[in-house]
Motif scaffolding. Structure first.
Motif, mmCIF file in Angstrom:
data_model
loop_
_atom_site.group_PDB
_atom_site.id
_atom_site.type_symbol
_atom_site.label_atom_id
_atom_site.label_comp_id
_atom_site.label_asym_id
_atom_site.label_seq_id
_atom_site.Cartn_x
_atom_site.Cartn_y
_atom_site.Cartn_z
ATOM 1 N N CYS A 1 22.744 -7.608 21.855
ATOM 2 C CA CYS A 1 24.190 -6.965 22.292
ATOM 3 C C CYS A 1 25.284 -7.790 21.848
ATOM 4 C CB CYS A 1 23.949 -7.019 23.938
ATOM 5 S SG CYS A 1 25.367 -6.854 24.857
ATOM 6 N N VAL A 2 26.027 -7.298 21.080
ATOM 7 C CA VAL A 2 27.297 -8.062 20.489
ATOM 8 C C VAL A 2 28.278 -8.051 21.565
ATOM 9 C CG1 VAL A 2 28.798 -8.137 18.424
ATOM 10 C CG2 VAL A 2 26.704 -7.315 18.028
ATOM 11 N N VAL A 3 28.779 -9.143 21.824
ATOM 12 C CA VAL A 3 29.861 -9.504 22.985
ATOM 13 C C VAL A 3 31.184 -9.689 22.382
ATOM 14 C CG1 VAL A 3 28.282 -9.724 24.758
ATOM 15 C CG2 VAL A 3 29.165 -11.583 23.558
ATOM 16 N N GLY A 4 31.147 -10.270 21.239
ATOM 17 C CA GLY A 4 32.516 -10.445 20.407
ATOM 18 C C GLY A 4 32.573 -10.542 19.019
ATOM 19 N N ILE A 5 33.648 -10.042 18.585
ATOM 20 C CA ILE A 5 33.823 -10.136 16.922
ATOM 21 C C ILE A 5 35.001 -10.477 16.555
ATOM 22 C CG2 ILE A 5 33.566 -8.455 14.906
ATOM 23 C CD1 ILE A 5 32.120 -6.489 16.194
ATOM 24 N N ALA A 6 35.000 -11.564 15.703
ATOM 25 C CA ALA A 6 36.257 -12.074 15.151
ATOM 26 C C ALA A 6 36.533 -11.682 13.564
ATOM 27 C CB ALA A 6 36.380 -13.503 15.604
ATOM 28 N N ASP A 7 37.658 -11.644 13.188
ATOM 29 C CA ASP A 7 38.010 -11.712 11.924
ATOM 30 C C ASP A 7 39.482 -12.334 11.512
ATOM 31 O OD1 ASP A 7 40.011 -9.510 12.413
ATOM 32 O OD2 ASP A 7 39.022 -8.152 11.536
ATOM 33 N N SER A 8 39.818 -12.507 10.494
ATOM 34 C CA SER A 8 41.087 -13.325 10.565
ATOM 35 C C SER A 8 42.147 -12.635 11.150
ATOM 36 C CB SER A 8 41.267 -13.516 8.943
ATOM 37 O OG SER A 8 41.460 -12.342 8.270
ATOM 38 N N GLY A 9 42.229 -11.448 11.346
ATOM 39 C CA GLY A 9 43.478 -10.863 12.371
ATOM 40 C C GLY A 9 43.335 -11.202 13.782
ATOM 41 N N GLY A 10 42.042 -11.449 14.281
ATOM 42 C CA GLY A 10 41.897 -11.723 15.664
ATOM 43 C C GLY A 10 40.537 -11.387 16.374
ATOM 44 N N CYS A 11 40.505 -11.113 17.529
ATOM 45 C CA CYS A 11 39.016 -10.728 18.202
ATOM 46 C C CYS A 11 39.063 -9.658 18.987
ATOM 47 C CB CYS A 11 38.747 -12.110 19.053
ATOM 48 S SG CYS A 11 38.817 -13.661 18.478
ATOM 49 N N THR A 12 37.766 -9.301 19.189
ATOM 50 C CA THR A 12 37.524 -8.192 20.203
ATOM 51 C C THR A 12 36.259 -8.636 21.105
ATOM 52 O OG1 THR A 12 37.371 -5.745 20.689
ATOM 53 C CG2 THR A 12 36.186 -6.702 18.851
ATOM 54 N N VAL A 13 36.694 -8.538 22.336
ATOM 55 C CA VAL A 13 35.628 -8.964 23.173
ATOM 56 C C VAL A 13 35.031 -7.520 24.468
ATOM 57 C CG1 VAL A 13 35.026 -10.661 25.380
ATOM 58 C CG2 VAL A 13 36.192 -11.461 23.047
ATOM 59 N N ASP A 14 33.707 -7.858 24.525
ATOM 60 C CA ASP A 14 33.368 -6.760 25.621
ATOM 61 C C ASP A 14 32.141 -7.396 26.218
ATOM 62 O OD1 ASP A 14 32.379 -5.018 27.294
ATOM 63 O OD2 ASP A 14 33.151 -3.247 26.010
ATOM 64 N N ASN A 15 32.199 -7.912 27.596
ATOM 65 C CA ASN A 15 31.138 -8.488 27.975
ATOM 66 C C ASN A 15 29.790 -7.591 28.155
ATOM 67 O OD1 ASN A 15 32.008 -11.227 28.533
ATOM 68 N ND2 ASN A 15 33.295 -10.301 29.862
ATOM 69 N N LEU B 1 36.743 -17.276 22.279
ATOM 70 C CA LEU B 1 35.402 -16.495 22.132
ATOM 71 C C LEU B 1 34.205 -17.115 21.955
ATOM 72 C CD1 LEU B 1 33.750 -13.999 21.581
ATOM 73 C CD2 LEU B 1 34.753 -13.663 19.261
ATOM 74 N N ILE B 2 34.272 -18.191 20.965
ATOM 75 C CA ILE B 2 33.024 -18.989 20.893
ATOM 76 C C ILE B 2 32.636 -19.659 22.063
ATOM 77 C CG2 ILE B 2 32.070 -20.836 19.475
ATOM 78 C CD1 ILE B 2 33.527 -19.985 17.253
ATOM 79 N N SER B 3 33.754 -20.427 22.603
ATOM 80 C CA SER B 3 33.230 -21.393 23.822
ATOM 81 C C SER B 3 33.016 -20.996 25.226
ATOM 82 C CB SER B 3 34.541 -22.562 23.895
ATOM 83 O OG SER B 3 34.536 -22.800 22.550
ATOM 84 N N ASN B 4 33.934 -19.905 25.342
ATOM 85 C CA ASN B 4 34.162 -19.315 26.738
ATOM 86 C C ASN B 4 33.441 -18.033 27.188
ATOM 87 O OD1 ASN B 4 35.796 -21.577 26.873
ATOM 88 N ND2 ASN B 4 37.779 -20.381 27.165
ATOM 89 N N ILE B 5 33.512 -17.446 26.217
ATOM 90 C CA ILE B 5 32.565 -15.990 26.415
ATOM 91 C C ILE B 5 31.181 -16.158 26.325
ATOM 92 C CG2 ILE B 5 32.099 -13.699 25.655
ATOM 93 C CD1 ILE B 5 35.112 -14.201 26.684
ATOM 94 N N GLU B 6 30.547 -15.930 27.674
ATOM 95 C CA GLU B 6 28.912 -16.214 27.756
ATOM 96 C C GLU B 6 28.200 -15.409 26.727
ATOM 97 O OE1 GLU B 6 26.781 -16.000 31.407
ATOM 98 O OE2 GLU B 6 28.699 -16.858 32.485
ATOM 99 N N HIS B 7 27.334 -16.231 25.943
ATOM 100 C CA HIS B 7 26.323 -15.710 24.863
ATOM 101 C C HIS B 7 25.601 -16.435 24.596
ATOM 102 C CE1 HIS B 7 30.088 -16.572 22.460
ATOM 103 N NE2 HIS B 7 29.185 -16.105 21.383
ATOM 104 N N GLU B 8 24.615 -16.241 23.826
ATOM 105 C CA GLU B 8 23.620 -17.113 23.318
ATOM 106 C C GLU B 8 23.603 -17.737 21.806
ATOM 107 O OE1 GLU B 8 22.434 -14.320 25.100
ATOM 108 O OE2 GLU B 8 22.716 -15.721 26.952
ATOM 109 N N ILE B 9 23.749 -16.767 20.909
ATOM 110 C CA ILE B 9 24.104 -16.733 19.553
ATOM 111 C C ILE B 9 25.378 -16.669 18.727
ATOM 112 C CG2 ILE B 9 22.746 -16.209 17.353
ATOM 113 C CD1 ILE B 9 20.440 -15.379 18.982
#
Ligand code: HSE
Length: 332
Positions: free
Chosen positions: A37-51, A79-87
């Motif tokens: 389950c992909v909960v976050g994606i980032a590129d050089s323009g910013g991020c998108t997050v969906d728990n 995104l890396i530090s605060n959004i809950e995910h494993e990998i």
């Protein structure tokens, strides 16, 4: 069903390849009781997050239409530090000057207790020991099969399948661009500039192709092998490097007449790390053509084991990333 939450940091060719592979293998993974389950994606323009999980088809379409995935307000560190995910899949571009942004992304992931799977060579070619220690200190795993040889499973082969062996030395061709150039120049007698352009059009050359043709990309990969397999603490600056820019069509022709090919060969063993053009007999296991990579591993018990395959490409690199993700799912 075991739900494993993932972020993809860097949404270029590799990051998108990971998203496509997760989509393509959904049923296959579900059959094994795994839901990625992909909960976050980032590129050089910013991020998108969906728990609850990002719709990857929409994300890929948005990237295609607008050039960025950016939607939310989070920074990549949030995104890396605060959004809950494993990998965290770290797939930002390689930077061999200072390893950034990959280096900081990886350290932030370890610090917040997340495993890293990466294709990014820069941080590993500069600060391998520090990253390994940071992972160990935080009780997480660090997987980097995709950094060397694209789809070719060099590290898994050595660390898992050849685990009882001592590796005595490794030689290989670890850069698809130069192998393509040398093959086309030798077989079709085409000029260097033209085949370099072809390699760029294939999308396998580095953004700055001097990294390929001067042997720097190969040196980075050799260093990652040396650090991972021989426990070294080397950086790419420790490699003796000669590129392919001085190889003439006449030299290739002369080699061919004598049943040799010229290859940009990487060698690790006896404390030496070398990247240089070498004459290889046409029937030798290292004489692979086109964009292929090859690694030949000399061991004490198994003797020589040689593997070859696609060293670059979006889905091919994602194959190694997916394999590392599944290792983590099964071993953490
Ligand atoms: N430029 C690299 C190559 C890409 O040609 O092999 C894969 O690391």
């Amino acid at each position: 069903m075991k739900v494993v939450r993932i972020s993809i940091i860097g949404f270029g060719a590799v990051g998108q390849g990971v998203a496509r592979s997760i989509l393509a293998k959904k049923e296959f993974l579900n059959d094994q009781g795994i839901d990625l389950c992909v909960v976050g994606i980032a590129d050089s323009g910013g991020c998108t997050v969906d728990n609850q999980g990002i719709d990857l088809n929409s994300a890929l379409e948005k990237k295609k239409q607008t050039g960025t995935i950016a939607a939310g307000r989070e920074s990549v560190f949030e995104l890396i530090s605060n959004i809950e995910h494993e990998i965290v899949v770290e797939a930002t571009p390689t930077n061999i000057e200072n390893g950034e942004p990959g280096l900081s992304n990886m350290l932030a992931a370890f610090k917040s207790g997340k495993h890293i799977v990466t294709s990014n060579k820069g941080p590993l070619a500069l600060r391998f020991s520090e990253l390994k220690e940071a992972a160990e200190d935080n009780g997480v795993l660090f997987r980097y099969e995709a950094t060397v040889g694209g789809a070719v499973p060099i590290f898994n082969l050595i660390h898992e399948d050849l685990a009882g062996n001592t590796v005595l030395g490794i030689e290989g061709i670890l850069n698809g661009t130069t192998n393509y150039i040398l093959t086309r120049m030798a077989e079709e007698r085409l000029p260097y500039e033209l085949v370099l352009k072809e390699a760029q059009e294939l999308g396998i050359a580095e953004t700055d192709p001097t990294y390929d043709v001067e042997g720097i990309d190969s040196a980075c990969k050799l260093v990652i092998i040396a650090n991972s397999v021989f426990g070294k603490n080397a950086t790419y600056r420790d490699v003796k490097v000669t590129g392919i820019t001085k190889i003439t069509p006449e030299a290739l022709e002369l080699a061919s007449k004598n049943n040799y090919v010229v290859k940009l060969v990487c060698e690790a063993g006896n404390g030496n790390l070398t990247v240089a053009p070498r004459l290889v007999p046409k029937r030798h296991p290292l004489a692979v053509g086109g964009t292929l990579n090859v690694a030949s591993i000399m061991t004490d018990l198994a003797g020589r084991i040689t593997i070859s395959g696609k060293g670059a490409g979006s889905v091919e690199t994602a194959s190694s990333i997916l394999s590392d993700i599944l290792y983590l799912v099964k071993n953490s």
